[in-house]
Design a protein around this motif. Structure first.
Motif, mmCIF file in Angstrom:
data_model
loop_
_atom_site.group_PDB
_atom_site.id
_atom_site.type_symbol
_atom_site.label_atom_id
_atom_site.label_comp_id
_atom_site.label_asym_id
_atom_site.label_seq_id
_atom_site.Cartn_x
_atom_site.Cartn_y
_atom_site.Cartn_z
ATOM 1 N N ILE A 10 -11.150 -67.760 114.877
ATOM 2 C CA ILE A 10 -12.379 -67.522 114.120
ATOM 3 C C ILE A 10 -12.298 -68.272 112.799
ATOM 4 O O ILE A 10 -11.245 -68.319 112.164
ATOM 5 C CB ILE A 10 -12.585 -66.020 113.865
ATOM 6 N N SER A 11 -13.407 -68.849 112.417
ATOM 7 C CA SER A 11 -13.474 -69.577 111.151
ATOM 8 C C SER A 11 -13.153 -68.657 109.976
ATOM 9 O O SER A 11 -13.695 -67.553 109.861
ATOM 10 C CB SER A 11 -14.879 -70.166 110.976
ATOM 11 N N GLY A 12 -12.276 -69.118 109.099
ATOM 12 C CA GLY A 12 -11.933 -68.331 107.917
ATOM 13 C C GLY A 12 -13.130 -68.146 106.997
ATOM 14 O O GLY A 12 -13.283 -67.108 106.358
ATOM 15 N N GLU A 13 -14.004 -69.170 106.942
ATOM 16 C CA GLU A 13 -15.201 -69.083 106.115
ATOM 17 C C GLU A 13 -16.134 -67.979 106.606
ATOM 18 O O GLU A 13 -16.698 -67.214 105.807
ATOM 19 C CB GLU A 13 -15.952 -70.420 106.095
ATOM 20 N N LEU A 14 -16.307 -67.886 107.928
ATOM 21 C CA LEU A 14 -17.149 -66.840 108.502
ATOM 22 C C LEU A 14 -16.574 -65.465 108.185
ATOM 23 O O LEU A 14 -17.306 -64.540 107.816
ATOM 24 C CB LEU A 14 -17.261 -67.018 110.019
ATOM 25 N N ALA A 15 -15.253 -65.335 108.313
ATOM 26 C CA ALA A 15 -14.594 -64.059 108.019
ATOM 27 C C ALA A 15 -14.812 -63.658 106.561
ATOM 28 O O ALA A 15 -15.085 -62.491 106.268
ATOM 29 C CB ALA A 15 -13.100 -64.160 108.326
ATOM 30 N N LEU A 16 -14.736 -64.632 105.655
ATOM 31 C CA LEU A 16 -14.888 -64.325 104.232
ATOM 32 C C LEU A 16 -16.319 -63.884 103.908
ATOM 33 O O LEU A 16 -16.530 -62.963 103.117
ATOM 34 C CB LEU A 16 -14.512 -65.543 103.388
ATOM 35 N N VAL A 17 -17.305 -64.530 104.523
ATOM 36 C CA VAL A 17 -18.698 -64.125 104.321
ATOM 37 C C VAL A 17 -18.909 -62.696 104.803
ATOM 38 O O VAL A 17 -19.565 -61.880 104.136
ATOM 39 C CB VAL A 17 -19.661 -65.085 105.058
ATOM 40 N N LEU A 18 -18.341 -62.378 105.962
ATOM 41 C CA LEU A 18 -18.440 -61.018 106.491
ATOM 42 C C LEU A 18 -17.801 -60.005 105.543
ATOM 43 O O LEU A 18 -18.333 -58.920 105.329
ATOM 44 C CB LEU A 18 -17.768 -60.940 107.867
ATOM 45 N N VAL A 19 -16.666 -60.373 104.968
ATOM 46 C CA VAL A 19 -15.970 -59.480 104.034
ATOM 47 C C VAL A 19 -16.846 -59.171 102.827
ATOM 48 O O VAL A 19 -16.980 -58.010 102.419
ATOM 49 C CB VAL A 19 -14.643 -60.114 103.568
ATOM 50 N N VAL A 20 -17.450 -60.195 102.235
ATOM 51 C CA VAL A 20 -18.277 -60.005 101.042
ATOM 52 C C VAL A 20 -19.463 -59.094 101.335
ATOM 53 O O VAL A 20 -19.756 -58.159 100.580
ATOM 54 C CB VAL A 20 -18.767 -61.374 100.498
ATOM 55 N N VAL A 21 -20.152 -59.350 102.450
ATOM 56 C CA VAL A 21 -21.336 -58.561 102.798
ATOM 57 C C VAL A 21 -20.954 -57.138 103.201
ATOM 58 O O VAL A 21 -21.550 -56.160 102.748
ATOM 59 C CB VAL A 21 -22.128 -59.244 103.930
ATOM 60 N N MET A 22 -19.921 -57.025 104.042
ATOM 61 C CA MET A 22 -19.520 -55.713 104.555
ATOM 62 C C MET A 22 -18.917 -54.827 103.480
ATOM 63 O O MET A 22 -19.287 -53.657 103.336
ATOM 64 C CB MET A 22 -18.490 -55.894 105.688
ATOM 65 N N ASN A 23 -17.975 -55.357 102.724
ATOM 66 C CA ASN A 23 -17.267 -54.510 101.762
ATOM 67 C C ASN A 23 -18.139 -54.102 100.584
ATOM 68 O O ASN A 23 -17.979 -53.011 100.033
ATOM 69 C CB ASN A 23 -15.991 -55.192 101.276
ATOM 70 N N VAL A 88 -15.823 -65.822 94.583
ATOM 71 C CA VAL A 88 -16.061 -64.883 95.681
ATOM 72 C C VAL A 88 -16.374 -63.501 95.121
ATOM 73 O O VAL A 88 -17.280 -62.802 95.594
ATOM 74 C CB VAL A 88 -14.831 -64.816 96.622
ATOM 75 N N GLY A 89 -15.637 -63.105 94.083
ATOM 76 C CA GLY A 89 -15.868 -61.813 93.453
ATOM 77 C C GLY A 89 -17.245 -61.719 92.820
ATOM 78 O O GLY A 89 -17.885 -60.658 92.835
ATOM 79 N N PHE A 90 -17.727 -62.838 92.257
ATOM 80 C CA PHE A 90 -19.062 -62.873 91.673
ATOM 81 C C PHE A 90 -20.118 -62.609 92.746
ATOM 82 O O PHE A 90 -21.053 -61.821 92.537
ATOM 83 C CB PHE A 90 -19.306 -64.235 91.021
ATOM 84 N N CYS A 91 -19.970 -63.257 93.894
ATOM 85 C CA CYS A 91 -20.897 -63.035 95.018
ATOM 86 C C CYS A 91 -20.825 -61.583 95.497
ATOM 87 O O CYS A 91 -21.857 -60.969 95.810
ATOM 88 C CB CYS A 91 -20.563 -63.977 96.169
ATOM 89 N N PHE A 92 -19.612 -61.040 95.521
ATOM 90 C CA PHE A 92 -19.423 -59.645 95.923
ATOM 91 C C PHE A 92 -20.200 -58.712 94.989
ATOM 92 O O PHE A 92 -20.902 -57.803 95.437
ATOM 93 C CB PHE A 92 -17.933 -59.306 95.893
ATOM 94 N N GLY A 93 -20.095 -58.950 93.697
ATOM 95 C CA GLY A 93 -20.802 -58.123 92.717
ATOM 96 C C GLY A 93 -22.305 -58.184 92.898
ATOM 97 O O GLY A 93 -23.004 -57.168 92.784
ATOM 98 N N LYS A 94 -22.826 -59.376 93.199
ATOM 99 C CA LYS A 94 -24.258 -59.526 93.431
ATOM 100 C C LYS A 94 -24.705 -58.743 94.660
ATOM 101 O O LYS A 94 -25.776 -58.116 94.662
ATOM 102 C CB LYS A 94 -24.608 -61.006 93.596
ATOM 103 N N PHE A 95 -23.895 -58.771 95.702
ATOM 104 C CA PHE A 95 -24.246 -58.032 96.915
ATOM 105 C C PHE A 95 -24.171 -56.521 96.693
ATOM 106 O O PHE A 95 -24.903 -55.764 97.338
ATOM 107 C CB PHE A 95 -23.348 -58.447 98.085
ATOM 108 N N VAL A 96 -23.294 -56.070 95.799
ATOM 109 C CA VAL A 96 -23.256 -54.648 95.449
ATOM 110 C C VAL A 96 -24.614 -54.215 94.909
ATOM 111 O O VAL A 96 -25.166 -53.181 95.302
ATOM 112 C CB VAL A 96 -22.148 -54.368 94.408
#
Length: 225
Positions: A10-23, A88-96
């Motif tokens: 599985i693409s690492g990029e896809l996994a990281l996007v899933l992590v940001v949205v899911m978590n 990545v953390g900045f994107c995570f905060g925005k999704f929160v």
């Protein structure tokens, strides 16, 4: 696709996007369940309750910036991976903040609160296990315990990090609000058990899945060209 050792790749990029949205959703859902905020977001939550005009998402990436700076101080050098981790953390905060804007539309009963907590717990555990294997810069709150363990040569320090965050939150809310806020039975349960859950889920992932970032494959091809 599948590698020679019969692992699903599985693409690492896809996994990281899933992590940001899911978590980010897992953090908001756990708070909405009424069981308490997750440990990784408890400190930003405490500040967002003390300073009301700044959102939880904003305090989340401010806190994550501080974690990145601490790691660089401990490493005694500038680490590019940590800088990308901040992005990545900045994107995570925005999704929160995005999830917080719609979460109130979900029904809220005693049964649903229990279900929300269970779902959020496993989302966070799965997401952190996934982020530790994606092969890319990860969310600073996930990066910090992993890198700290490597720097000071101790076993994975997830539980210690979570408990420290909870104690900080308890002190902040008690001092500035006059009572402890944001911490519940779910928060404590997650703090003391999630490290083991992450390890268990990680072992299951390792048996069947291999994460390979596309960017690293491209860099490898360019170096060999």
């Amino acid at each position: 696709m599948t590698s020679e050792n019969k692992h699903i790749i599985i693409s690492g990029e896809l996994a990281l996007v899933l992590v940001v949205v899911m978590n980010s959703f897992g953090v908001v859902l756990m708070l909405y369940s009424g069981s308490g905020i997750s440990a990784i977001s408890s400190v930003p939550y405490a500040f967002s309750e003390v300073i009301k005009n700044i959102s939880l998402g904003t305090f989340t990436y401010i806190f994550q910036t501080l974690l990145v700076l601490v790691l660089m101080i401990l490493r005694k050098k500038f680490v590019w991976e940590y800088l990308f981790s901040f992005v990545v953390g900045f994107c995570f905060g925005k999704f929160v903040d995005i999830h917080a804007a719609w979460i109130n539309h979900l029904p809220l009963t005693i049964t649903s609160r229990i279900i929300y907590f269970i779902i959020s717990y496993f989302i966070l555990a799965f997401g952190i296990a996934l982020s530790n294997r994606c092969g890319l810069p990860i969310i600073p709150t996930d990066l910090f315990p992993r890198e700290l363990s490597d720097i000071i040569k101790i076993p994975y320090a997830k539980i210690t990090f979570d408990v420290t965050c909870l104690l900080t939150t308890a002190i902040l809310t008690f001092v500035f609000l006059g009572h402890i806020k944001g911490l519940g039975i779910g928060t404590v349960l997650a703090a003391f058990t999630m490290g083991k859950s992450i390890s268990f889920i990680g072992k299951l992932l390792d048996k069947k899945i291999e994460f390979i970032p596309c960017i690293k494959k491209l860099l490898h091809k360019e170096n060999n060209a």
